[in-house]
Design an enzyme around this catalytic site. Structure first.
Site, PDB file in Angstrom:
ATOM      1  N   LYS A  55       1.113 -14.918 -57.909  1.00 26.02           N
ATOM      2  CA  LYS A  55       2.054 -13.853 -58.288  1.00 26.02           C
ATOM      3  C   LYS A  55       1.430 -12.903 -59.325  1.00 26.02           C
ATOM      4  CE  LYS A  55       5.130 -16.869 -59.747  1.00 26.02           C
ATOM      5  NZ  LYS A  55       4.435 -18.167 -59.535  1.00 26.02           N
ATOM      6  N   ARG A 111      14.455 -18.103 -61.927  1.00 25.08           N
ATOM      7  CA  ARG A 111      13.875 -19.384 -61.526  1.00 25.08           C
ATOM      8  C   ARG A 111      14.922 -20.450 -61.284  1.00 25.08           C
ATOM      9  NH1 ARG A 111       8.086 -20.805 -63.523  1.00 25.08           N
ATOM     10  NH2 ARG A 111       7.615 -18.722 -64.163  1.00 25.08           N
ATOM     11  N   ARG A 149      -5.137 -22.555 -69.597  1.00 24.77           N
ATOM     12  CA  ARG A 149      -3.774 -22.634 -70.111  1.00 24.77           C
ATOM     13  C   ARG A 149      -3.405 -24.092 -70.340  1.00 24.77           C
ATOM     14  NH1 ARG A 149       0.146 -18.817 -66.526  1.00 24.77           N
ATOM     15  NH2 ARG A 149       1.464 -20.665 -66.624  1.00 24.77           N
ATOM     16  N   ARG A 169       5.397 -29.144 -63.065  1.00 26.02           N
ATOM     17  CA  ARG A 169       5.843 -27.770 -62.774  1.00 26.02           C
ATOM     18  C   ARG A 169       6.131 -27.604 -61.280  1.00 26.02           C
ATOM     19  NH1 ARG A 169       0.994 -24.602 -64.925  1.00 26.02           N
ATOM     20  NH2 ARG A 169       2.040 -22.753 -64.135  1.00 26.02           N
ATOM     21  N   ARG A 200      -8.078 -22.239 -62.889  1.00 25.17           N
ATOM     22  CA  ARG A 200      -7.701 -20.940 -63.484  1.00 25.17           C
ATOM     23  C   ARG A 200      -8.219 -20.835 -64.921  1.00 25.17           C
ATOM     24  NH1 ARG A 200      -1.627 -18.875 -63.445  1.00 25.17           N
ATOM     25  NH2 ARG A 200      -1.208 -20.926 -64.336  1.00 25.17           N
TER      26      ARG A 200
HETATM   27  P1  AP5 Z   1      -1.956 -16.684 -60.509  1.00 26.65           P
HETATM   28  O1  AP5 Z   1      -1.883 -15.317 -59.926  1.00 26.65           O
HETATM   29  O2  AP5 Z   1      -2.236 -16.826 -61.960  1.00 26.65           O
HETATM   30  O3  AP5 Z   1      -0.662 -17.527 -60.056  1.00 26.65           O
HETATM   31  P2  AP5 Z   1       0.860 -17.384 -60.469  1.00 26.65           P
HETATM   32  O4  AP5 Z   1       1.650 -17.459 -59.206  1.00 26.65           O
HETATM   33  O5  AP5 Z   1       1.081 -16.188 -61.349  1.00 26.65           O
HETATM   34  O6  AP5 Z   1       1.023 -18.749 -61.238  1.00 26.65           O
HETATM   35  P3  AP5 Z   1       1.595 -19.142 -62.670  1.00 26.65           P
HETATM   36  O7  AP5 Z   1       1.111 -20.535 -62.942  1.00 26.65           O
HETATM   37  O8  AP5 Z   1       1.305 -18.126 -63.723  1.00 26.65           O
HETATM   38  O9  AP5 Z   1       3.097 -19.149 -62.359  1.00 26.65           O
HETATM   39  P4  AP5 Z   1       4.165 -19.912 -63.068  1.00 26.65           P
HETATM   40  O10 AP5 Z   1       5.328 -19.317 -62.386  1.00 26.65           O
HETATM   41  O11 AP5 Z   1       4.137 -21.368 -63.087  1.00 26.65           O
HETATM   42  O12 AP5 Z   1       3.891 -19.608 -64.619  1.00 26.65           O
HETATM   43  P5  AP5 Z   1       4.549 -18.585 -65.637  1.00 26.65           P
HETATM   44  O13 AP5 Z   1       3.473 -18.058 -66.467  1.00 26.65           O
HETATM   45  O14 AP5 Z   1       5.468 -17.652 -64.931  1.00 26.65           O
HETATM   46  O15 AP5 Z   1      -3.050 -17.510 -59.664  1.00 26.65           O
HETATM   47  C1  AP5 Z   1      -3.364 -18.845 -60.012  1.00 26.65           C
HETATM   48  C2  AP5 Z   1      -4.872 -19.083 -59.824  1.00 26.65           C
HETATM   49  O16 AP5 Z   1      -5.198 -18.965 -58.444  1.00 26.65           O
HETATM   50  C3  AP5 Z   1      -5.757 -18.058 -60.546  1.00 26.65           C
HETATM   51  O17 AP5 Z   1      -6.887 -18.731 -61.014  1.00 26.65           O
HETATM   52  C4  AP5 Z   1      -6.139 -17.037 -59.451  1.00 26.65           C
HETATM   53  O18 AP5 Z   1      -7.389 -16.429 -59.703  1.00 26.65           O
HETATM   54  C5  AP5 Z   1      -6.190 -17.940 -58.214  1.00 26.65           C
HETATM   55  N1  AP5 Z   1      -5.803 -17.255 -56.983  1.00 26.65           N
HETATM   56  C6  AP5 Z   1      -4.816 -16.335 -56.805  1.00 26.65           C
HETATM   57  N2  AP5 Z   1      -4.739 -15.956 -55.516  1.00 26.65           N
HETATM   58  C7  AP5 Z   1      -5.708 -16.667 -54.857  1.00 26.65           C
HETATM   59  C8  AP5 Z   1      -6.129 -16.723 -53.499  1.00 26.65           C
HETATM   60  N3  AP5 Z   1      -5.563 -15.982 -52.540  1.00 26.65           N
HETATM   61  N4  AP5 Z   1      -7.144 -17.581 -53.187  1.00 26.65           N
HETATM   62  C9  AP5 Z   1      -7.737 -18.345 -54.148  1.00 26.65           C
HETATM   63  N5  AP5 Z   1      -7.375 -18.322 -55.445  1.00 26.65           N
HETATM   64  C10 AP5 Z   1      -6.366 -17.494 -55.802  1.00 26.65           C
HETATM   65  O19 AP5 Z   1       5.485 -19.557 -66.489  1.00 26.65           O
HETATM   66  C11 AP5 Z   1       4.968 -20.505 -67.392  1.00 26.65           C
HETATM   67  C12 AP5 Z   1       6.091 -21.295 -68.034  1.00 26.65           C
HETATM   68  O20 AP5 Z   1       6.987 -20.411 -68.735  1.00 26.65           O
HETATM   69  C13 AP5 Z   1       7.004 -22.056 -67.064  1.00 26.65           C
HETATM   70  O21 AP5 Z   1       6.465 -23.308 -66.688  1.00 26.65           O
HETATM   71  C14 AP5 Z   1       8.272 -22.209 -67.912  1.00 26.65           C
HETATM   72  O22 AP5 Z   1       8.114 -23.206 -68.877  1.00 26.65           O
HETATM   73  C15 AP5 Z   1       8.339 -20.866 -68.637  1.00 26.65           C
HETATM   74  N6  AP5 Z   1       9.107 -19.860 -67.872  1.00 26.65           N
HETATM   75  C16 AP5 Z   1       8.637 -18.694 -67.355  1.00 26.65           C
HETATM   76  N7  AP5 Z   1       9.609 -18.024 -66.738  1.00 26.65           N
HETATM   77  C17 AP5 Z   1      10.738 -18.776 -66.866  1.00 26.65           C
HETATM   78  C18 AP5 Z   1      12.076 -18.626 -66.406  1.00 26.65           C
HETATM   79  N8  AP5 Z   1      12.466 -17.561 -65.692  1.00 26.65           N
HETATM   80  N9  AP5 Z   1      12.953 -19.610 -66.704  1.00 26.65           N
HETATM   81  C19 AP5 Z   1      12.600 -20.699 -67.435  1.00 26.65           C
HETATM   82  N10 AP5 Z   1      11.347 -20.905 -67.882  1.00 26.65           N
HETATM   83  C20 AP5 Z   1      10.414 -19.949 -67.600  1.00 26.65           C
END
Ligand code: AP5
Length: 222
Positions: free
Chosen positions: A13, A88, A158, A169, A127
């Site tokens: 994402k 979420r 991270r 997660r 990552r």
């Molecule tokens: P990346 O693009 O970083 O993936 P992502 O989908 O953004 O994954 P996240 O882990 O950031 O999502 P998340 O939803 O768990 O975390 P968030 O920060 O929102 O890609 C991942 C890796 O894959 C990278 O290394 C990239 O280079 C590689 N990649 C990408 N595409 C690829 C491809 N096609 N092929 C190969 N490799 C590829 O949330 C973190 C925490 O915050 C949560 O756990 C929670 O505690 C809190 N939080 C955030 N939002 C909320 C909410 N709305 N409600 C409650 N808690 C929340």
């Protein structure tokens, strides 16, 4: 265009959002990035969120809603926005519906990135994020290029990308967030996108969906 990016941790994402901002002018609103920024700045909200994120749990809905409300009120969102990581839970989605109708905003599409679990674990364990720019890379699939101009010492893993936390997660995604796919299917705004394969190929699939959405909008306007 107002969009939601839905998909499990590691689906891509954040990575794809960077390109969408560049090409479509939408503003990425990432709750994960916002929370990490609060933690770095040692705000009151950051202090609440830190333990939840560290353990791989969701931050309570009321904290997230308050944060999103402020962001939507204060940001310049003329070209639309891309909600990344929000909503979420069904509770968050219901409140988002209310916020959108109060703002007079329409939700144009929910992009659901689909990637199998074993691939997600590989992506998250490799990552690395740049401390200075916040951009994320992958040690094998998406290493920084010369154009990124990254100092390798600025790359870090991270805290919540450690294997045990990743599995938690992913479980939480299955139980709390995945039901949102049906929620948005019922509203006829969900678009499932194959998130596997090369970054550029995934991006093309997303573009196909967005270009179709834009064409439909133009037809309606004419
Ligand atoms: P990346 O693009 O970083 O993936 P992502 O989908 O953004 O994954 P996240 O882990 O950031 O999502 P998340 O939803 O768990 O975390 P968030 O920060 O929102 O890609 C991942 C890796 O894959 C990278 O290394 C990239 O280079 C590689 N990649 C990408 N595409 C690829 C491809 N096609 N092929 C190969 N490799 C590829 O949330 C973190 C925490 O915050 C949560 O756990 C929670 O505690 C809190 N939080 C955030 N939002 C909320 C909410 N709305 N409600 C409650 N808690 C929340």
């Amino acid at each position: 265009m107002n969009l939601i990016f839905l998909g499990p941790p590691g689906a891509g994402k954040g990575t794809q959002a960077q390109r969408l901002m560049r090409d479509y002018g939408v503003i990425q609103i990432s709750t994960g990035d916002m929370l990490r920024s609060h933690i770095r700045q040692k705000t009151e909200l950051g202090a609440i969120a830190e333990r939840y994120i560290h353990d791989g749990n969701l931050v309570p809905d009321d904290v997230i809603i308050e944060m999103i409300k402020k962001e939507l009120d204060y940001s310049d969102l003329e070209n639309g926005y891309l909600l990344d990581g929000f909503p979420r839970t069904i509770g968050q989605a219901v409140i988002l519906d209310k916020m959108l109708s109060e703002r007079g905003d329409r939700l144009d599409g929910v992009l659901v990135l689909d990637v199998p679990k074993d691939e997600l674990v590989k992506r998250l364990s490799g990552r690395r994020v740049c401390r200075k720019t916040g951009k994320s890379f992958h040690i094998i699939y998406n290493p920084p290029t010369e154009a990124d101009n990254i100092n390798p010492d600025d790359l870090y893993q991270r805290d919540d990308d450690k294997e045990e936390t990743v599995l938690r997660r992913l479980n939480i995604y299955e139980n709390e967030t995945k039901p949102l796919i049906d929620y948005y299917k019922n509203k006829k705004v969900a678009f499932k996108i194959d998130g596997t394969g090369k970054l550029v190929d995934v991006y093309k699939r997303i573009q196909n969906v967005l270009d179709t959405l834009l064409k439909t909008e133009n037809l309606k306007a004419n």
